[in-house]
Design a protein around this motif. Sequence first.
Motif, PDB file in Angstrom:
ATOM      1  N   VAL C 139       0.935  -1.314  -0.039  1.00  0.00           N
ATOM      2  CA  VAL C 139       0.051   0.011  -0.051  1.00  0.00           C
ATOM      3  C   VAL C 139       0.830   1.295   0.034  1.00  0.00           C
ATOM      4  CG1 VAL C 139      -1.661   1.456   1.258  1.00  0.00           C
ATOM      5  CG2 VAL C 139      -1.975  -1.138   1.031  1.00  0.00           C
ATOM      6  N   ALA C 140       1.926   1.238   0.690  1.00  0.00           N
ATOM      7  CA  ALA C 140       2.886   2.423   0.777  1.00  0.00           C
ATOM      8  C   ALA C 140       3.437   2.558  -0.579  1.00  0.00           C
ATOM      9  CB  ALA C 140       4.094   2.116   1.911  1.00  0.00           C
ATOM     10  N   GLU C 141       3.791   1.482  -1.173  1.00  0.00           N
ATOM     11  CA  GLU C 141       4.336   1.623  -2.633  1.00  0.00           C
ATOM     12  C   GLU C 141       3.342   2.166  -3.449  1.00  0.00           C
ATOM     13  OE1 GLU C 141       5.691  -2.265  -3.657  1.00  0.00           O
ATOM     14  OE2 GLU C 141       5.308  -1.968  -5.676  1.00  0.00           O
ATOM     15  N   LEU C 142       2.136   1.604  -3.385  1.00  0.00           N
ATOM     16  CA  LEU C 142       0.967   2.305  -4.277  1.00  0.00           C
ATOM     17  C   LEU C 142       0.658   3.865  -3.960  1.00  0.00           C
ATOM     18  CD1 LEU C 142      -1.249  -0.494  -4.173  1.00  0.00           C
ATOM     19  CD2 LEU C 142      -0.417   0.143  -5.905  1.00  0.00           C
ATOM     20  N   PHE C 143       0.840   4.050  -2.832  1.00  0.00           N
ATOM     21  CA  PHE C 143       0.650   5.695  -2.381  1.00  0.00           C
ATOM     22  C   PHE C 143       1.770   6.391  -3.048  1.00  0.00           C
ATOM     23  CE2 PHE C 143      -2.446   7.107   1.022  1.00  0.00           C
ATOM     24  CZ  PHE C 143      -3.078   6.008   1.061  1.00  0.00           C
ATOM     25  N   ARG C 145       3.565   5.727  -5.769  1.00  0.00           N
ATOM     26  CA  ARG C 145       3.230   5.701  -7.209  1.00  0.00           C
ATOM     27  C   ARG C 145       2.164   6.563  -7.866  1.00  0.00           C
ATOM     28  NH1 ARG C 145       3.643   6.310 -10.371  1.00  0.00           N
ATOM     29  NH2 ARG C 145       4.692   5.718 -12.646  1.00  0.00           N
ATOM     30  N   VAL C 146       1.178   6.826  -7.123  1.00  0.00           N
ATOM     31  CA  VAL C 146       0.097   7.717  -7.439  1.00  0.00           C
ATOM     32  C   VAL C 146       0.293   9.036  -6.957  1.00  0.00           C
ATOM     33  CG1 VAL C 146      -1.473   5.808  -7.638  1.00  0.00           C
ATOM     34  CG2 VAL C 146      -1.447   7.373  -5.542  1.00  0.00           C
ATOM     35  N   GLY C 147       1.508   9.521  -6.329  1.00  0.00           N
ATOM     36  CA  GLY C 147       1.844  10.832  -5.845  1.00  0.00           C
ATOM     37  C   GLY C 147       1.525  11.045  -4.537  1.00  0.00           C
ATOM     38  N   VAL C 170      -7.465   5.598  -7.644  1.00  0.00           N
ATOM     39  CA  VAL C 170      -6.403   5.142  -8.647  1.00  0.00           C
ATOM     40  C   VAL C 170      -5.593   3.830  -7.995  1.00  0.00           C
ATOM     41  CG1 VAL C 170      -4.521   5.217 -10.198  1.00  0.00           C
ATOM     42  CG2 VAL C 170      -6.315   6.983 -10.135  1.00  0.00           C
ATOM     43  N   ALA C 171      -4.934   4.430  -6.733  1.00  0.00           N
ATOM     44  CA  ALA C 171      -4.126   3.324  -6.177  1.00  0.00           C
ATOM     45  C   ALA C 171      -4.978   2.124  -5.867  1.00  0.00           C
ATOM     46  CB  ALA C 171      -3.662   3.931  -4.720  1.00  0.00           C
ATOM     47  N   ARG C 172      -6.295   2.141  -5.293  1.00  0.00           N
ATOM     48  CA  ARG C 172      -7.014   1.118  -4.898  1.00  0.00           C
ATOM     49  C   ARG C 172      -7.278   0.177  -6.315  1.00  0.00           C
ATOM     50  NH1 ARG C 172     -12.944   2.255  -2.759  1.00  0.00           N
ATOM     51  NH2 ARG C 172     -12.973   3.316  -4.737  1.00  0.00           N
ATOM     52  N   ALA C 173      -7.452   0.898  -7.121  1.00  0.00           N
ATOM     53  CA  ALA C 173      -7.627   0.282  -8.594  1.00  0.00           C
ATOM     54  C   ALA C 173      -6.463  -0.637  -8.897  1.00  0.00           C
ATOM     55  CB  ALA C 173      -8.206   1.268  -9.672  1.00  0.00           C
ATOM     56  N   LEU C 174      -5.169  -0.337  -8.712  1.00  0.00           N
ATOM     57  CA  LEU C 174      -4.129  -0.868  -8.976  1.00  0.00           C
ATOM     58  C   LEU C 174      -3.646  -1.983  -7.924  1.00  0.00           C
ATOM     59  CD1 LEU C 174      -1.821   2.284  -9.922  1.00  0.00           C
ATOM     60  CD2 LEU C 174      -2.636   0.666 -11.614  1.00  0.00           C
ATOM     61  N   ASP C 204       1.015   7.588 -17.435  1.00  0.00           N
ATOM     62  CA  ASP C 204       2.426   7.372 -17.105  1.00  0.00           C
ATOM     63  C   ASP C 204       2.143   5.703 -16.758  1.00  0.00           C
ATOM     64  OD1 ASP C 204       3.358  10.286 -15.241  1.00  0.00           O
ATOM     65  OD2 ASP C 204       3.673   9.765 -17.238  1.00  0.00           O
ATOM     66  N   LEU C 205       1.227   5.614 -15.752  1.00  0.00           N
ATOM     67  CA  LEU C 205       0.988   4.516 -15.271  1.00  0.00           C
ATOM     68  C   LEU C 205       0.536   3.380 -16.419  1.00  0.00           C
ATOM     69  CD1 LEU C 205      -1.193   4.989 -12.309  1.00  0.00           C
ATOM     70  CD2 LEU C 205       0.698   4.079 -12.300  1.00  0.00           C
ATOM     71  N   GLN C 206      -0.002   3.770 -17.371  1.00  0.00           N
ATOM     72  CA  GLN C 206      -0.295   2.989 -18.566  1.00  0.00           C
ATOM     73  C   GLN C 206       0.967   2.446 -19.256  1.00  0.00           C
ATOM     74  OE1 GLN C 206      -2.330   4.337 -22.278  1.00  0.00           O
ATOM     75  NE2 GLN C 206      -3.648   2.597 -21.983  1.00  0.00           N
ATOM     76  N   ARG C 207       1.976   3.430 -19.483  1.00  0.00           N
ATOM     77  CA  ARG C 207       3.198   3.173 -20.298  1.00  0.00           C
ATOM     78  C   ARG C 207       4.048   2.375 -19.559  1.00  0.00           C
ATOM     79  NH1 ARG C 207       3.194   8.586 -21.958  1.00  0.00           N
ATOM     80  NH2 ARG C 207       4.058   9.486 -20.042  1.00  0.00           N
ATOM     81  N   GLU C 208       4.044   2.515 -17.951  1.00  0.00           N
ATOM     82  CA  GLU C 208       5.064   1.677 -17.316  1.00  0.00           C
ATOM     83  C   GLU C 208       4.478   0.220 -16.996  1.00  0.00           C
ATOM     84  OE1 GLU C 208       5.611   5.217 -14.070  1.00  0.00           O
ATOM     85  OE2 GLU C 208       5.779   3.100 -13.290  1.00  0.00           O
TER      86      GLU C 208
END
Lengths: 357, 297, 325
Positions: C139-143, C145-147, C170-174, C204-208
Amino acid sequence: MAAPQAILATGAERRPVAGAPAPEPVLEVENLQTVFYTRGGLVKAVDGVSFTLGRSETLAIVGESGCGKSVTALSLMRLVSDPGRVVGGSVKLDGRDLVGLDEAELRQIRGNDISMIFQEPMTSLNPVMTIGRQIGEALILHQHMSRKAAVARATEMLHLVGIPEPQQRVKEYPHQLSGGMRQRAMIAMALACNPKVLIADEPTSALDVTIQAQILELIAKLQRELGTAVILITHDLGVVAETAERVIVMYAGRKVEEATVGELFARPLHPYTRGLMNSIPRLALMRREAGPVVNRLAEIPGIVPALSNLPPGCTFAPRCTFADEACRAQYPAYAEKRERHWAACWHSDKLPGAAHD
Amino acid sequence: MAVIDHQAELSRAGANVHGWFGGLLFFARRYPLGAIGAIIMILFLATAIFAGSIARFDPFTTNARISLAPPGGEHILGADFMGRDVFARIVYGARISLAVSVGATALGCLIGVAIGLMSGFFGGWFDLLVQRVLDIMQSLPLLVMALVMAASLGPSLPNTIIAIAIPLVPTVARIIRSNTLSLREMPFVEAARAVGMSETRIAFIHVLPNTLAPLIVLATAQLGSAILVESALAFLGLGVPEPHPSWGRMLSESAAEYVRTAPWLVIFPGIAISAVVFGTNLFGDALRDLLDPRQRI
Amino acid sequence: MTEAAPPPVLEVEGLSKHFPVRKGLLRRTVGHVYAVDQVSFTIGAGETLGLVGESGCGKTTVGRTIMRLIEPTAGAIRLDGHDVTRLGKSEMRPFRRQIQIIFQDPFSSLNPRKRAGDIVGEPLKVHGVLAAKARRERVAELFERVGLRKAQMDNFPHQFSGGQRQRIGVARALALNPRLIIGDEPVSALDVSIQAQVINLLMDLQRELKLSYLFISHNLAVVEHIAHRVAVMYLGRIVEYTDKITLFTRPLHPYTEALLAAVPVPDPAIKRAKRVVQGDVPSPLKPPPGCHFHTRCPYAEARCRQEIPALREVEPGHHVACHLR
């Protein structure tokens, strides 16, 4: 079969030429101040806003949520409710200051000399009254018409705003009309007494895009025919570009830029305005613009500061790429940087020429 | 624009309030009646808890010699026809009233929440059936229902609590059900479904905590109402039985016979009941105003 | 595009959703609302399909139906080639990890009583993917990641701004590493400057992560920016379906033309020969017969009033449902 029509074509400007003598203003707002008393402290929703509105002019007030544009509009008619209050400044309608008037006098003016239309037509119309009666209310109240005459005039108004079968519609209730129709009805209500000023607060934000185009066209047409001055409040720069003659940009309760629409889009002088313009997707393909495809929208970093906790100096400084010590120390003076183009920024001259560099 | 002007308004709105003590003072100034209500309720609670330390005499000990003694001297509120100290009975009676009001309200809310939640979630036939049963329950006057329950269950403290709790269920169930119905469609619940959460888990983890807020106000108001119902039941001989000292029964026993000869037997229990009900109502009203999102910020 | 390639991430074929209209005391079915009518499209890996249309067109229902939040009446939904249209709850569960959704309203899409970190970690919890400590790290990583900042994990939704709440969404969806995310008007409720931030984040997320998006929106400018292919819907049907460049430069369907003509352009120097299409969007309860758009179409002919136009591929990769093209 006809080929698909060219959607874009350059055409003649229909707007007044900049530099023509400004007509006598119908509305003069001077140093308007509105505050809200909240648990979090004093919120200066409108902090010293001044502007004038010409007789048949369309002025757009643009900004994002929390910038104070809607509160400004409500303050003009003193419709700000608890815990907000208009605490300073003057609003002169044809020379008469509205701020000093008492409630009874103001009621004579609302709906009669100044009218307002809102974003949500469903909640702005009384669901248990017929359209005709609601339009007629203003007529009966201000022009002392009889019930019969009011209904007749209401039907005329419905026709004027482009509602088909107005004699039928005048007897109908709001829920029987579609969203676009309701917005037209609300416009009819607002213009029934032929006011000098129409304030439109996000009139098309809740509408579909094809209906939005119809409503904007309608407002422009009515303005031409009736000579009403319009204050258009919106967050949509596209709507501004299409309908406004002059634009005011607001941020955190203050004006940050003011110019004619052509001048504003061609050469924004405040970093916030520039940032806004750069951050919206440009329909480049549709407009067949040459040049590289934009992959990333230019962001304005950060978020709008809480109005109860504004930073010292320029309120936009924390998010501004051009900000320096001078900006953080003192709020920039609002000055005329180019002809009829004002901005509150210490570094207007540093901004690149056109908006999309 | 005088600075003083702003400050007055700001204080009224609750700015510059620091810490929980400051918050308390703000509440007291803004809702003075509510503050009074809260104080009454705190006194009520304290009396019930510290009954032993407050009353000098034992509420059960009879003493024929001082039967119907008027207030004064050792027995500050007098003695009843069996010679029991009225003050002690009032003080210990607070325990009974507290037990009944809190117990009945809690039980009623518990059952009501369960039924309301299930009704809102399952929908369909279950909901329809449950709603009609609740309709029937609500069409009977609260008192009549409590009477019927008490009469059929027999007099005892737990039975009295149940008898008072049951009529409370329909009101609670309806509120919870309507909240559940609207919460079920909220995007954050849809998000939980999209992740694959089971409906039961959604009901408990997502929906339930969000339905409880309006319940707090209702429950507070019901506390007083429960005491009133108990008094009425006691009046009719169906309330909390001997030897528990119950304010309602104290009233009922003395009302007919002793109201002229020994009015203190009627006045003091009456004041006690009125005060507590009044206090809970005042506090409940203030709480509702405070929590109403449409009120001034 | 389709020779021996892996199956598309999402394939929707003939998807339909009909709502019965019930009237009277006995709730008899008197008719149907064809909210979604024979909708078909595919989305490949790392691709964004923009689904555009105005109110009542059914685009939101399409999104919900694909997620099986609403049950489809007919048609097929295939995730990575697997048919998930009629799977039961427990069979559907593993597939839910592949496809997630972001909602429009940042205020009601997060449970106000749960902490942000718990909201984002919930999908992981439901699927029992990681142990508590590992979950918190993810979760920390996701946070980040979404800024958002790790420290904000313990805050409640009301302590965040609208844009930040959308980032939490967005983070929840990821969280479960889905292949496809459905964005149901994900930026429409945000301020313009915040929209840009979230759009950039999504791209950005789409590309990565080689994510695919079904981007549902009424905002053509945003769709023009973010989508690779676009489908235009009107009253439950797809009327045009092609790649982005073609749609915005050479639209064929009169409704698409009307939409593009109606979008206000933020540049006063351009004066468009605007043909504002008249009339209201018809109610889905009483759709016009034949081609739904014929009541407002400037080119409508007799045939349009009687016959429903099929969605045909008139040029390679360009599908249009119009008799006159």
